[in-house]
Design a protein around this motif. Structure first.
Motif, short mmCIF file in Angstrom:
data_model
loop_
_atom_site.label_atom_id
_atom_site.label_comp_id
_atom_site.label_asym_id
_atom_site.label_seq_id
_atom_site.Cartn_x
_atom_site.Cartn_y
_atom_site.Cartn_z
N GLN A 1 1.07 -1.29 -0.17
CA GLN A 1 0.01 -0.03 0.03
C GLN A 1 0.84 1.25 0.21
O GLN A 1 1.66 1.38 0.75
CB GLN A 1 -0.68 -0.06 1.33
N VAL A 2 0.57 2.23 -0.97
CA VAL A 2 1.54 3.21 -1.11
C VAL A 2 1.14 4.47 0.20
O VAL A 2 -0.10 4.71 0.54
CB VAL A 2 1.16 3.98 -2.28
N GLN A 3 2.16 4.72 0.59
CA GLN A 3 1.83 5.77 1.96
C GLN A 3 3.09 6.65 1.60
O GLN A 3 4.14 6.84 2.27
CB GLN A 3 2.08 5.12 3.27
N LEU A 4 2.52 7.78 1.02
CA LEU A 4 3.55 9.01 0.89
C LEU A 4 3.72 9.81 2.08
O LEU A 4 2.58 10.08 2.68
CB LEU A 4 3.07 9.92 -0.38
N ALA A 5 4.94 10.31 2.29
CA ALA A 5 5.25 10.95 3.46
C ALA A 5 6.14 12.28 3.16
O ALA A 5 7.36 11.99 2.69
CB ALA A 5 5.90 9.93 4.42
N GLU A 6 5.64 13.38 3.39
CA GLU A 6 6.42 14.68 3.16
C GLU A 6 6.78 14.87 4.65
O GLU A 6 6.59 14.67 5.47
CB GLU A 6 5.29 15.66 2.85
N SER A 7 8.27 15.70 4.26
CA SER A 7 8.96 16.27 5.45
C SER A 7 9.47 17.60 4.88
O SER A 7 9.36 17.80 3.59
CB SER A 7 9.92 15.47 5.92
N GLY A 8 10.14 18.36 5.76
CA GLY A 8 10.93 19.64 5.39
C GLY A 8 10.18 20.77 5.60
O GLY A 8 10.86 21.86 5.50
N GLY A 9 8.79 20.71 5.91
CA GLY A 9 8.26 22.03 6.27
C GLY A 9 8.67 22.60 7.45
O GLY A 9 9.52 22.18 8.08
N GLY A 10 8.26 24.06 7.50
CA GLY A 10 8.61 24.79 8.86
C GLY A 10 8.37 26.21 8.62
O GLY A 10 7.46 26.46 7.65
N SER A 11 8.95 26.98 9.41
CA SER A 11 8.98 28.48 9.40
C SER A 11 10.03 29.17 8.74
O SER A 11 11.16 28.73 9.09
CB SER A 11 8.54 28.86 10.74
N VAL A 12 9.82 29.97 8.11
CA VAL A 12 11.01 30.52 7.37
C VAL A 12 10.45 32.07 7.17
O VAL A 12 9.40 32.55 6.93
CB VAL A 12 11.45 29.94 5.96
N GLN A 13 11.58 33.12 6.97
CA GLN A 13 11.30 34.35 6.72
C GLN A 13 11.01 34.79 5.37
O GLN A 13 11.71 33.82 4.61
CB GLN A 13 12.35 35.47 7.35
N ARG A 19 13.52 23.13 1.65
CA ARG A 19 13.42 21.88 0.82
C ARG A 19 12.53 20.82 1.34
O ARG A 19 12.74 20.54 2.60
CB ARG A 19 14.79 21.32 0.47
N LEU A 20 11.43 20.44 0.70
CA LEU A 20 10.49 19.62 1.07
C LEU A 20 10.94 18.37 0.29
O LEU A 20 11.51 18.10 -0.73
CB LEU A 20 9.19 20.05 0.44
N SER A 21 10.67 17.27 0.89
CA SER A 21 11.03 15.89 0.66
C SER A 21 9.79 14.91 0.47
O SER A 21 8.92 15.12 1.41
CB SER A 21 12.04 15.17 1.45
N CYS A 22 9.74 14.05 0.03
CA CYS A 22 8.66 13.04 -0.08
C CYS A 22 9.03 11.78 -0.49
O CYS A 22 9.72 11.52 -1.38
CB CYS A 22 7.49 13.47 -1.03
N ILE A 23 8.67 10.56 0.40
CA ILE A 23 9.06 9.16 0.14
C ILE A 23 7.93 8.40 0.17
O ILE A 23 6.91 8.72 0.92
CB ILE A 23 10.00 8.81 1.01
N ASP A 24 8.00 7.12 -0.11
CA ASP A 24 7.02 6.01 0.15
C ASP A 24 7.85 4.98 0.86
O ASP A 24 8.69 4.26 0.18
CB ASP A 24 6.31 5.50 -0.94
N PRO A 25 7.97 5.12 2.06
CA PRO A 25 9.02 4.26 2.74
C PRO A 25 9.27 2.89 2.32
O PRO A 25 8.38 2.14 2.50
CB PRO A 25 8.64 4.46 4.32
N GLY A 26 10.67 2.67 2.06
CA GLY A 26 10.86 1.33 1.68
C GLY A 26 10.57 1.03 0.38
O GLY A 26 10.98 -0.17 -0.18
N TYR A 27 10.05 1.99 -0.52
CA TYR A 27 9.86 1.92 -2.06
C TYR A 27 10.20 2.82 -2.73
O TYR A 27 10.59 3.88 -2.13
CB TYR A 27 8.31 1.66 -2.01
#
Length: 118
Positions: A1-13, A19-27
């Motif tokens: 089953q595909v489970q896309l997971a984003e990371s890298g968000g936050g607060s910036v001026q 830089r955002l990243s997206c993976i499907d863990p293990g695939y």
């Protein structure tokens, strides 16, 4: 089953970068066409950038053209969105998506929040 997971968000001026990243863990990335969408406060979800993994072609919304870059790693495991010269209007929830090339989105991630302060 595909489970896309984003990371890298936050607060910036404003003017800063993230830089955002997206993976499907293990695939590897699940579809030949992958996109970054965003949903800004009070607005509908909109496409921001897309990439055809085989052809290497990219496309961008006018609002981010020249400031954002979509790419993948050489193992086709990570989808990136490099965001530069961020503006207050770029704040929102960013989602990665996998879709049929030329067709509808099949998979969505849960999103990562981007905040831009003036």
């Amino acid at each position: 089953q595909v489970q896309l997971a984003e990371s890298g968000g936050g607060s910036v001026q404003a003017g800063g970068s993230l830089r955002l990243s997206c993976i499907d863990p293990g695939y590897t990335l699940p579809r030949e066409c992958m996109d970054w969408f965003r949903q800004r406060p009070g607005k509908e979800r909109e496409g921001g950038a897309g990439i055809n993994l085989s052809a290497g072609r990219t496309s961008y919304a006018d609002s981010v053209q020249g400031r954002f870059t979509i790419s993948i790693d050489n193992r086709r495991e990570i989808l990136y969105l490099q965001m530069s010269a961020l503006e207050h209007e770029d704040a929102g929830m960013y989602y990665c998506a996998g879709r049929v090339c030329g067709g509808r989105v099949l998979y969505w991630g849960q999103g990562t929040q981007v905040n831009v302060s003036s």
